[in-house]
Design an enzyme around this catalytic site. Structure first.
Site, PDB file in Angstrom:
ATOM      1  N   CYS A  80      13.984  -2.000  14.357  1.00  0.00           N
ATOM      2  CA  CYS A  80      13.958  -1.062  15.320  1.00  0.00           C
ATOM      3  C   CYS A  80      15.074  -0.485  15.214  1.00  0.00           C
ATOM      4  O   CYS A  80      16.656  -1.536  15.854  1.00  0.00           O
ATOM      5  CB  CYS A  80      13.797  -0.736  16.779  1.00  0.00           C
ATOM      6  N   ARG A 119       1.278  -0.944   0.129  1.00  0.00           N
ATOM      7  CA  ARG A 119      -0.309   0.104   0.324  1.00  0.00           C
ATOM      8  C   ARG A 119       0.912   1.015   0.410  1.00  0.00           C
ATOM      9  O   ARG A 119       0.936   2.350  -0.772  1.00  0.00           O
ATOM     10  CB  ARG A 119      -0.810   0.177   1.812  1.00  0.00           C
ATOM     11  N   HIS A 166      -5.900   7.911  12.150  1.00  0.00           N
ATOM     12  CA  HIS A 166      -6.175   6.636  12.315  1.00  0.00           C
ATOM     13  C   HIS A 166      -4.178   6.193  12.154  1.00  0.00           C
ATOM     14  O   HIS A 166      -4.066   5.369  11.248  1.00  0.00           O
ATOM     15  CB  HIS A 166      -6.942   5.737  11.175  1.00  0.00           C
TER      16      HIS A 166
HETATM   17  C1  BJW Z   1     -16.848   8.402  -2.445  1.00  0.00           C
HETATM   18  C2  BJW Z   1     -15.709   8.264  -3.081  1.00  0.00           C
HETATM   19  C3  BJW Z   1     -15.961   9.449  -4.117  1.00  0.00           C
HETATM   20  C4  BJW Z   1     -16.711   6.167  -2.469  1.00  0.00           C
HETATM   21  N1  BJW Z   1     -16.565  10.653  -3.500  1.00  0.00           N
HETATM   22  N2  BJW Z   1     -17.256   8.884  -2.313  1.00  0.00           N
HETATM   23  C5  BJW Z   1     -18.343   0.863  19.068  1.00  0.00           C
HETATM   24  C6  BJW Z   1     -19.420   0.082  18.652  1.00  0.00           C
HETATM   25  C7  BJW Z   1     -19.138  -1.081  17.857  1.00  0.00           C
HETATM   26  C8  BJW Z   1     -17.799  -1.489  18.114  1.00  0.00           C
HETATM   27  C9  BJW Z   1     -16.987  -0.069  18.279  1.00  0.00           C
HETATM   28  C10 BJW Z   1     -17.125   0.733  19.207  1.00  0.00           C
HETATM   29  N3  BJW Z   1     -16.493   1.432  19.425  1.00  0.00           N
HETATM   30  C11 BJW Z   1     -14.992   0.945  18.985  1.00  0.00           C
HETATM   31  C12 BJW Z   1     -15.519  -0.593  18.122  1.00  0.00           C
HETATM   32  C13 BJW Z   1     -14.950  -1.345  17.823  1.00  0.00           C
HETATM   33  C14 BJW Z   1     -14.038  -0.548  16.245  1.00  0.00           C
HETATM   34  C15 BJW Z   1     -15.213  -0.284  15.429  1.00  0.00           C
HETATM   35  O1  BJW Z   1     -15.737   0.129  14.985  1.00  0.00           O
HETATM   36  N4  BJW Z   1     -15.346  -1.404  14.580  1.00  0.00           N
HETATM   37  C16 BJW Z   1     -16.662  -1.293  13.889  1.00  0.00           C
HETATM   38  C17 BJW Z   1     -16.037  -2.800  12.470  1.00  0.00           C
HETATM   39  C18 BJW Z   1     -18.043  -1.230  14.322  1.00  0.00           C
HETATM   40  N5  BJW Z   1     -13.430   0.433  15.935  1.00  0.00           N
HETATM   41  C19 BJW Z   1     -11.962   0.529  17.253  1.00  0.00           C
HETATM   42  O2  BJW Z   1     -11.429  -0.516  17.247  1.00  0.00           O
HETATM   43  C20 BJW Z   1     -11.899   2.215  17.130  1.00  0.00           C
HETATM   44  N6  BJW Z   1     -11.016   1.998  18.145  1.00  0.00           N
HETATM   45  C21 BJW Z   1     -11.282   2.301  19.230  1.00  0.00           C
HETATM   46  O3  BJW Z   1     -12.323   2.604  19.581  1.00  0.00           O
HETATM   47  O4  BJW Z   1     -10.558   2.355  20.253  1.00  0.00           O
HETATM   48  C22 BJW Z   1     -11.009   2.311  21.913  1.00  0.00           C
HETATM   49  C23 BJW Z   1     -10.371   1.738  22.390  1.00  0.00           C
HETATM   50  C24 BJW Z   1     -10.271   3.431  24.118  1.00  0.00           C
HETATM   51  C25 BJW Z   1      -8.874   2.697  24.705  1.00  0.00           C
HETATM   52  C26 BJW Z   1      -8.235   1.220  24.336  1.00  0.00           C
HETATM   53  C27 BJW Z   1      -8.852   1.010  23.258  1.00  0.00           C
HETATM   54  C28 BJW Z   1      -9.476   0.942  22.529  1.00  0.00           C
HETATM   55  C29 BJW Z   1      -9.519   1.982  15.745  1.00  0.00           C
HETATM   56  C30 BJW Z   1     -10.244   1.867  14.631  1.00  0.00           C
HETATM   57  C31 BJW Z   1      -9.475   1.826  13.199  1.00  0.00           C
HETATM   58  C32 BJW Z   1      -9.771   1.995  12.451  1.00  0.00           C
HETATM   59  N7  BJW Z   1      -8.610   0.994  11.459  1.00  0.00           N
HETATM   60  C33 BJW Z   1      -8.558   1.374   9.744  1.00  0.00           C
HETATM   61  C34 BJW Z   1      -7.299   0.284   9.019  1.00  0.00           C
HETATM   62  C35 BJW Z   1      -6.612   1.888   9.147  1.00  0.00           C
HETATM   63  C36 BJW Z   1      -5.123   1.720   8.963  1.00  0.00           C
HETATM   64  C37 BJW Z   1      -5.248   0.694   7.864  1.00  0.00           C
HETATM   65  O5  BJW Z   1      -5.256   2.079   6.523  1.00  0.00           O
HETATM   66  O6  BJW Z   1      -4.971  -0.714   6.880  1.00  0.00           O
HETATM   67  O7  BJW Z   1      -8.717   2.927   9.319  1.00  0.00           O
HETATM   68  S1  BJW Z   1     -10.108  -0.298  10.043  1.00  0.00           S
HETATM   69  C38 BJW Z   1     -10.157   1.536   8.150  1.00  0.00           C
HETATM   70  O8  BJW Z   1     -12.242   1.546   8.182  1.00  0.00           O
HETATM   71  C39 BJW Z   1      -9.482   2.662   7.846  1.00  0.00           C
HETATM   72  C40 BJW Z   1     -10.294   3.366   7.483  1.00  0.00           C
HETATM   73  O9  BJW Z   1      -9.995   5.037   8.094  1.00  0.00           O
HETATM   74  C41 BJW Z   1     -11.465   2.909   8.538  1.00  0.00           C
HETATM   75  C42 BJW Z   1     -12.956   3.921   7.946  1.00  0.00           C
HETATM   76  O10 BJW Z   1     -13.431   3.456   6.413  1.00  0.00           O
HETATM   77  P1  BJW Z   1     -13.735   4.465   5.280  1.00  0.00           P
HETATM   78  O11 BJW Z   1     -13.088   5.427   5.860  1.00  0.00           O
HETATM   79  O12 BJW Z   1     -15.196   4.831   5.941  1.00  0.00           O
HETATM   80  O13 BJW Z   1     -13.915   3.936   4.024  1.00  0.00           O
HETATM   81  P2  BJW Z   1     -14.543   3.130   3.411  1.00  0.00           P
HETATM   82  O14 BJW Z   1     -14.694   2.749   2.577  1.00  0.00           O
HETATM   83  O15 BJW Z   1     -15.459   2.308   4.639  1.00  0.00           O
HETATM   84  O16 BJW Z   1     -15.865   4.020   2.583  1.00  0.00           O
HETATM   85  C43 BJW Z   1     -15.397   5.137   2.049  1.00  0.00           C
HETATM   86  C44 BJW Z   1     -17.152   5.858   1.122  1.00  0.00           C
HETATM   87  O17 BJW Z   1     -16.448   6.316   0.405  1.00  0.00           O
HETATM   88  C45 BJW Z   1     -17.504   4.719   0.577  1.00  0.00           C
HETATM   89  O18 BJW Z   1     -19.280   4.821   1.215  1.00  0.00           O
HETATM   90  C46 BJW Z   1     -17.940   5.517  -0.659  1.00  0.00           C
HETATM   91  O19 BJW Z   1     -18.655   4.714  -1.101  1.00  0.00           O
HETATM   92  C47 BJW Z   1     -17.581   6.372  -0.843  1.00  0.00           C
HETATM   93  N8  BJW Z   1     -16.897   6.813  -1.652  1.00  0.00           N
HETATM   94  N9  BJW Z   1     -15.316   6.887  -3.682  1.00  0.00           N
HETATM   95  C48 BJW Z   1     -17.259  10.892  -2.626  1.00  0.00           C
HETATM   96  N10 BJW Z   1     -14.814   9.759  -5.892  1.00  0.00           N
END
Ligand code: BJW
Length: 239
Positions: free
Chosen positions: A146, A70, A119
């Site tokens: 490291c 990536r 992130h």
């Molecule tokens: C267009 C377009 C164009 C296309 N124009 N639009 C509460 C409830 C349930 C679960 C949880 C909760 N709180 C926390 C959680 C767990 C978890 C979570 O959310 N799980 C879900 C799956 C339910 N969250 C976490 O674990 C987070 N941490 C946390 O909350 O910690 C608490 C904590 C505190 C203290 C100690 C310990 C913990 C962390 C989340 C980390 C997310 N990481 C990733 C990977 C990053 C690294 C990598 O890149 O490899 O981040 S996952 C991935 O998803 C990445 C993104 O940033 C993230 C969001 O994705 P995004 O940006 O929305 O992309 P897409 O593809 O989903 O959507 C793109 C959109 O664009 C689409 O809708 C298209 O239609 C549109 N589009 N072209 C306009 N031209």
């Protein structure tokens, strides 16, 4: 331009306090794959399981191979009109903050300064053992070590179950709580806590706006929703 977009532009013209949240859709037109959806990274490559701490623990070489692939891909990508429009909005609106979920660095490359990468970044690494962390733009080996303690480095991104980049959540909550306008752009609103930011804004009386290619779980809850390509819609807001 007409309808909802016209109203959003009018809101921005009032130069109120604006917080923008972006996701992978903003970089799609730069050639960076999104995560979910038809052309999403995780559909094509079945890699959702790689962006997890336990995957890195058990198969670090595979996870590094994925991130190095990536890093190579994104290194070739340039900011698109959506990134540039957000730089222009930052210039036009004195009280402006951009919070991005994206790890590709394209907002910074475009020139955004009032920016938080919640992130982390593909261009950061940190040690799995000691406190060493640094920017790493150069190509990395599959198991980078490291330079301080010799243990394995890891990508400086936030995986599921991990806390956000230090301090970001506090600033985000504070700034969103004081915003007049909250705009979510190019995110599927499926990952927490980002997906709940709009609620925080709403609770504090901000106007909420979604700009995305397609509806998301939050669409019906937003005050305004504009669907289409970010690279076509955002420049309309700056003129
Ligand atoms: C267009 C377009 C164009 C296309 N124009 N639009 C509460 C409830 C349930 C679960 C949880 C909760 N709180 C926390 C959680 C767990 C978890 C979570 O959310 N799980 C879900 C799956 C339910 N969250 C976490 O674990 C987070 N941490 C946390 O909350 O910690 C608490 C904590 C505190 C203290 C100690 C310990 C913990 C962390 C989340 C980390 C997310 N990481 C990733 C990977 C990053 C690294 C990598 O890149 O490899 O981040 S996952 C991935 O998803 C990445 C993104 O940033 C993230 C969001 O994705 P995004 O940006 O929305 O992309 P897409 O593809 O989903 O959507 C793109 C959109 O664009 C689409 O809708 C298209 O239609 C549109 N589009 N072209 C306009 N031209």
């Amino acid at each position: 331009m007409f309808g909802e977009l016209e109203m959003v532009k009018a809101l921005l013209d009032e130069r109120k306090r604006v917080v923008v949240l972006t996701g992978a859709g903003v970089s799609a037109e730069s050639g960076v794959p999104t995560f979910r959806g038809q052309d999403g990274l995780w559909k094509s490559f079945h890699t959702q399981d790689l962006a997890r701490p336990d995957a890195f623990e058990s198969r670090p070489e595979l996870v590094w191979e994925f991130y190095n692939w990536r890093r190579q891909l994104v290194a070739e990508c340039e900011p698109n009109p959506a990134h540039h429009a957000l730089v222009e909005l930052e210039r036009q609106i004195p009280n402006f903050l951009l919070i991005t979920q994206n790890v590709d660095g394209l907002h910074a490359k475009a020139g955004s300064k009032k920016l938080m990468e919640m992130h982390g970044s593909l261009w950061q690494v940190r040690c799995t053992k000691c406190t060493h962390a640094r920017e790493a733009r150069e190509p990395l080996p599959d198991m980078p070590e490291c330079p301080v303690c010799g243990h394995l480095l890891r990508p400086g991104v936030v995986w599921f179950g991990e806390p956000l980049v230090a301090g970001v959540l506090k600033v985000a909550i504070d700034q969103i709580g004081r915003s007049d306008v909250f705009i979510s752009i190019g995110t599927s609103n499926q990952v927490q806590p980002a997906a709940s930011f709009y609620q925080l804004a709403k609770d504090h009386g901000a106007v909420t706006v979604e700009i995305n290619l397609e509806p998301t779980p939050n669409t019906g809850l937003m005050d305004f929703a504009v669907h289409g390509k970010a690279g076509e819609i955002l420049p309309e807001l700056t003129t």
